[in-house]
Design an enzyme around this catalytic site. Sequence first.
Site, PDB file in Angstrom:
ATOM      1  N   TYR A   1      39.715  24.414  44.725  1.00 50.96           N
ATOM      2  CA  TYR A   1      40.667  24.915  45.639  1.00 50.96           C
ATOM      3  C   TYR A   1      40.946  23.950  46.859  1.00 50.96           C
ATOM      4  O   TYR A   1      40.047  23.274  47.416  1.00 50.96           O
ATOM      5  CB  TYR A   1      39.816  26.062  46.331  1.00 50.96           C
TER       6      TYR A   1
ATOM      7  N   PRO B   1      40.558  41.629  44.109  1.00 53.30           N
ATOM      8  CA  PRO B   1      40.485  43.303  44.134  1.00 53.30           C
ATOM      9  C   PRO B   1      41.680  43.923  44.618  1.00 53.30           C
ATOM     10  O   PRO B   1      42.065  45.030  44.182  1.00 53.30           O
ATOM     11  CB  PRO B   1      39.423  43.413  44.936  1.00 53.30           C
ATOM     12  N   LEU B   2      42.482  43.191  45.161  1.00 52.82           N
ATOM     13  CA  LEU B   2      43.789  43.713  45.763  1.00 52.82           C
ATOM     14  C   LEU B   2      45.053  43.279  44.995  1.00 52.82           C
ATOM     15  O   LEU B   2      46.131  43.140  45.331  1.00 52.82           O
ATOM     16  CB  LEU B   2      44.002  43.445  47.277  1.00 52.82           C
TER      17      LEU B   2
ATOM     18  N   ARG C   1      46.151  40.377  44.216  1.00 57.32           N
ATOM     19  CA  ARG C   1      46.768  39.235  44.994  1.00 57.32           C
ATOM     20  C   ARG C   1      47.805  39.790  45.910  1.00 57.32           C
ATOM     21  O   ARG C   1      48.776  38.935  46.259  1.00 57.32           O
ATOM     22  CB  ARG C   1      47.601  38.410  43.865  1.00 57.32           C
ATOM     23  N   GLY C   2      47.348  40.878  46.560  1.00 57.34           N
ATOM     24  CA  GLY C   2      48.173  41.332  47.774  1.00 57.34           C
ATOM     25  C   GLY C   2      49.091  42.392  47.032  1.00 57.34           C
ATOM     26  O   GLY C   2      49.512  43.126  48.046  1.00 57.34           O
TER      27      GLY C   2
END
Length: 329
Positions: A56, A205-206, A208-209
Amino acid sequence: MEHRKLGNQGLTVSALGLGCMGMSEFYGATNDTESIQVIQAALDNGITLLDTADMYGFGHNEELVGKAIKGRRAGVTIATKFGIVREKDNQRARGICGSPDYVKQACDASLKRLGIETIDLYYQHRIDTTVPIEETIGAMAELVQAGKVRYIGLSEAKAETIRRAHRVHPLTALQTEYSLWTRDIEAEILPTLRELKIALVAYSPLGRGFLTGAINTLETLAPDDYRRYNPRFEGDNFDKNKQMLDGVTEIAKQLGCTTAQLALAWVLAKGQDIVPIPGTKRQKYLMDNINSTKVTLTNDVIQALETLIRPEKVQGTRYTAEMMGALNN
């Protein structure tokens, strides 16, 4: 903040972790000062699990996390990963390496960037199909014996690989994508984890928005935002997927929570052995995510959500074709 056990080797973390990847790249502009404030606010509000990786920002994210936890290392679980090899002159290129020598070199480099003596949870980020998993895990086990790593795990591995790895050294967690619109692990991988007493750390869990309901058009995303090239966000796929989300938003309104909180509450409700790690660069969204732990879902609501967003109805794969080849090996 509720706590949950990761595996059965003794690691306990907050029910919700913090994914730090977007603080360095992939999701538009970054701000180190603000990101450090978000990490520290997460710790102040009971989050104990911070997730990063050596790839990252080409190491920048580990350095950032290291700065944020300086002086408050106690009680913080640092999870990082190795195995994806990148080139600065071709930032979208990806290689995978799991050779024993590389494992040890990568660990030493991560420890230095993080400024810590021991990595709490060390994952193999992607499986190197050219190196037997037993050799990679053997090297990771040596890191545990040397005191450089406390617990080990895999990311995006198939059931057979998980079993083979677990026979060499107990795995504490598998990190893989899991959300309302990504549930393929439920067929074989999740049952395998539960049989072996390995926890699931759920990234994205979202979605990627997407599952926050806040992205109405791709035009609101930065030009270099990686989601512009993600199949689920492209063209007609985005519009069709958005239609499924309308019903989820309506349920959230009925429950008096945000769509994001509802999506996270669903993941949290799927088992005490699951810890989602939503990522954010903003304190506002951090607090919104943390408050998802206060949302209780009935079985009827869970069933309604799973009916609204069925995996077979989701348009587009979760990564590009090239990147999909590195999953579940």
